[in-house]
Design an enzyme around this catalytic site. Structure first.
Site, short mmCIF file in Angstrom:
data_model
loop_
_atom_site.label_atom_id
_atom_site.label_comp_id
_atom_site.label_asym_id
_atom_site.label_seq_id
_atom_site.Cartn_x
_atom_site.Cartn_y
_atom_site.Cartn_z
CG ASP A 261 31.41 40.01 123.11
OD1 ASP A 261 31.30 39.55 124.00
OD2 ASP A 261 32.18 40.73 122.62
N1 URA Z 1 36.73 38.66 122.68
C1 URA Z 1 35.86 39.64 122.61
O1 URA Z 1 35.81 41.11 122.72
N2 URA Z 1 34.54 39.18 122.35
C2 URA Z 1 34.13 38.00 122.22
O2 URA Z 1 33.04 37.51 121.71
C3 URA Z 1 35.17 37.19 122.26
C4 URA Z 1 36.54 37.68 122.35
#
Ligand code: URA
Length: 231
Positions: A108
């Site tokens: 993310d």
């Molecule tokens: N899980 C998440 O919530 N975000 C990420 O970036 C990776 C795994």
């Protein structure tokens, strides 16, 4: 003709130096040598290892495998409309390689840590395929005290995320302090870690990946990359 031989104009475009149509100019300008000799014919088939461009060997001739320490506030998408991209922090020539370099799975925008980058399609498939259950390790900070019972709930293989019918595969949770934990998951569902903690009433305020399959972030500095090697 063995597969490893490429036309010079294809080679220049494959490795991101210039387009096939521009190759003629690069070759005429003497920027490319094969076995130390300048070559002007774009159709000449050559082994990549024999080629120098502007005096330097071709980088990652067998395909890129690199580890990157993603900072916060950059996106894994190639799309220019989504803000600053991981690809803006990598060597410019990488984005002109064909096939292009991609991250293996995504983090993310607000998440930090290890991203594996490659232009080798088989590896992208292998490491993102749900069948392979590649383990990924994250450090997490949340905004509420963690219930020790989460360890068993995450490990149970019965935890359901909002809007999904299939339960999450067992995940290993290690609670480090009231609001900090380490979690290992072997799937890659959308926002999976954040949603797992949300299901327990905790909002993730820091998410940092330290391991992806066989690769460790180690001491790689934020915003830096290094070649990846199979341990
Ligand atoms: N899980 C998440 O919530 N975000 C990420 O970036 C990776 C795994």
């Amino acid at each position: 003709m063995p597969d490893s031989l490429l036309r010079l104009d294809q080679l220049l475009s494959r490795f991101g130096f210039c387009s096939r149509s521009e190759a003629r100019h690069w070759l005429r300008a003497g920027r490319v040598t094969v076995d130390g000799q300048s070559v002007a014919d774009p159709s000449r088939r050559v082994a990549v290892a024999t080629v120098r461009v502007d005096g330097a060997p071709v980088e990652f001739p067998g395909g890129i495998l690199a580890l990157f320490h993603k900072p916060a506030a950059v996106v894994c998408s190639h799309d220019e409309g989504e803000g600053r991209r991981v690809y803006d922090l990598l060597p410019e020539r990488w984005s002109r390689r064909n096939p292009p370099v991609q991250s293996v799975g995504r983090l993310d925008k607000d998440a930090t840590g290890l991203l594996v980058l490659t232009d080798i399609g088989d590896w992208i498939h292998r490491w993102t395929s749900p069948r392979h259950h590649v383990p990924k390790l994250y450090e997490v900070t949340v905004d509420a005290d963690l219930d020790p019972a989460c360890v068993e709930r995450f490990a149970s293989g019965t935890l359901r995320l909002d809007g999904e019918s299939a339960p999450c595969l067992p995940a290993r949770l290690e609670i480090l302090s009231a609001r900090e934990a380490r979690i290992e998951i072997t799937e890659g569902r959308y926002h999976q870690v954040k949603r797992m903690f949300a299901s327990q009433g905790a909002h993730v305020v820091r998410l940092h990946r330290t391991r992806f399959g066989p690769f460790e972030l180690g001491a790689l500095a934020e915003g830096e990359w290094c070649p990846g090697f199979f341990p």
